[in-house]
Write a protein that holds these residues in place. Structure first.
Motif, PDB file in Angstrom:
ATOM      1  N   ALA A 101       0.856  -1.188   0.000  1.00  0.00           N
ATOM      2  CA  ALA A 101       0.000   0.000   0.000  1.00  0.00           C
ATOM      3  C   ALA A 101       0.887   1.230   0.000  1.00  0.00           C
ATOM      4  N   GLU A 102       0.345   2.332  -0.508  1.00  0.00           N
ATOM      5  CA  GLU A 102       1.078   3.603  -0.514  1.00  0.00           C
ATOM      6  C   GLU A 102       0.118   4.735  -0.173  1.00  0.00           C
ATOM      7  N   ILE A 103       0.513   5.560   0.808  1.00  0.00           N
ATOM      8  CA  ILE A 103      -0.241   6.765   1.144  1.00  0.00           C
ATOM      9  C   ILE A 103       0.724   7.842   1.621  1.00  0.00           C
ATOM     10  N   ASP A 104       0.470   9.055   1.187  1.00  0.00           N
ATOM     11  CA  ASP A 104       1.227  10.225   1.660  1.00  0.00           C
ATOM     12  C   ASP A 104       2.737  10.003   1.644  1.00  0.00           C
ATOM     13  N   GLY A 105       3.237   9.381   0.597  1.00  0.00           N
ATOM     14  CA  GLY A 105       4.674   9.153   0.474  1.00  0.00           C
ATOM     15  C   GLY A 105       5.213   7.998   1.291  1.00  0.00           C
ATOM     16  N   LYS A 106       4.344   7.318   2.032  1.00  0.00           N
ATOM     17  CA  LYS A 106       4.758   6.151   2.812  1.00  0.00           C
ATOM     18  C   LYS A 106       4.387   4.895   2.040  1.00  0.00           C
ATOM     19  N   THR A 107       5.241   3.887   2.138  1.00  0.00           N
ATOM     20  CA  THR A 107       4.991   2.612   1.465  1.00  0.00           C
ATOM     21  C   THR A 107       4.967   1.488   2.477  1.00  0.00           C
ATOM     22  N   TYR A 108       3.966   0.637   2.335  1.00  0.00           N
ATOM     23  CA  TYR A 108       3.846  -0.577   3.130  1.00  0.00           C
ATOM     24  C   TYR A 108       4.089  -1.733   2.176  1.00  0.00           C
ATOM     25  N   ASP A 109       5.091  -2.537   2.455  1.00  0.00           N
ATOM     26  CA  ASP A 109       5.474  -3.617   1.554  1.00  0.00           C
ATOM     27  C   ASP A 109       6.011  -4.759   2.405  1.00  0.00           C
ATOM     28  N   GLN A 110       5.150  -5.737   2.695  1.00  0.00           N
ATOM     29  CA  GLN A 110       5.548  -6.796   3.620  1.00  0.00           C
ATOM     30  C   GLN A 110       4.987  -8.157   3.240  1.00  0.00           C
ATOM     31  N   ALA A 111       5.736  -9.161   3.611  1.00  0.00           N
ATOM     32  CA  ALA A 111       5.247 -10.535   3.559  1.00  0.00           C
ATOM     33  C   ALA A 111       4.449 -10.769   4.836  1.00  0.00           C
ATOM     34  N   ALA A 112       3.417 -11.603   4.723  1.00  0.00           N
ATOM     35  CA  ALA A 112       2.589 -11.902   5.887  1.00  0.00           C
ATOM     36  C   ALA A 112       2.072 -13.328   5.803  1.00  0.00           C
ATOM     37  N   VAL A 113       1.698 -13.830   6.966  1.00  0.00           N
ATOM     38  CA  VAL A 113       1.113 -15.160   7.079  1.00  0.00           C
ATOM     39  C   VAL A 113      -0.108 -15.021   7.978  1.00  0.00           C
ATOM     40  N   VAL A 114      -1.187 -15.696   7.610  1.00  0.00           N
ATOM     41  CA  VAL A 114      -2.360 -15.771   8.477  1.00  0.00           C
ATOM     42  C   VAL A 114      -2.618 -17.248   8.754  1.00  0.00           C
TER      43      VAL A 114
END
Length: 141
Positions: A101-114
Motif C-alpha cells: 500500500a502507498e499513502i502520503d509518500g509512505k509505502t507498506y510492503d511486507q510478507a505476511a502469514v495468516v
C-alpha cells in the motif's frame, strides 16, 4: 481425515479448509465484505500483531469486517494483497501473502502469514503474522 475402503487416508477436510481460505482471500481482494461475512463464524476472532492502532484481537464477525474496512480506509484503497500460497490442514490452514500500500509518500510492503482455525466450515480464528510488526504499526498510524 477420511479413510477409504482400501484403507487409504485422504485429507478431505484439509482441501475444504484451503478452499474456504482461498474464497476468503478472493473476497477480500475484491472488496466483497458481504461474501467475507458468510465465511466467518459469528464469534470468530482475528488477532493482529504489534502495538499500533490496528493491533489487537477483533472479536466477532462484525469487528473483523470493520477491521478489513479500516484497512481499506486507512490505505485510501491502495492496499493490494497478493496470495502466494495456501496450505490446508485439518486443524490449521495457512495463507501466505504479500501486502503493498502507498499513502502520503509512505509505502507498506511486507510478507505476511495468516493462520486460520476452521470450525464447522467457517473461520473461527485467525492470527496474522507480519514480516516487521513495527513497520506495520508505523504505516497504519
Amino acid at each position: 481425515m477420511t479413510c477409504k475402503e482400501d484403507g487409504e487416508v485422504t485429507d478431505v477436510g484439509a482441501a475444504e479448509n484451503a478452499e474456504l481460505v482461498r474464497r476468503g482471500y478472493e473476497a477480500f481482494i475484491a472488496g466483497d465484505l458481504a461474501t467475507l461475512g458468510t465465511l466467518f463464524a459469528e464469534d470468530a476472532a482475528w488477532s493482529v500483531p504489534g502495538s499500533g492502532v490496528l493491533a489487537g484481537t477483533k472479536r466477532g464477525r462484525a469487528a473483523i469486517l470493520a477491521y478489513f474496512g479500516e484497512l481499506g480506509a486507512r490505505s485510501r484503497g491502495s492496499l493490494r494483497v497478493t496470495v502466494q500460497d495456501i496450505v490446508g490442514g485439518e486443524k490449521h490452514t495457512v495463507g501466505i501473502h504479500h501486502s503493498h500500500a502507498e499513502i502520503d509518500g509512505k509505502t507498506y510492503d511486507q510478507a505476511a502469514v495468516v493462520v486460520f482455525v476452521i470450525r464447522d466450515g467457517k473461520v473461527g480464528e485467525a492470527k496474522e503474522f507480519f514480516e516487521d510488526p513495527a513497520k506495520a504499526d508505523a504505516f497504519w498510524a
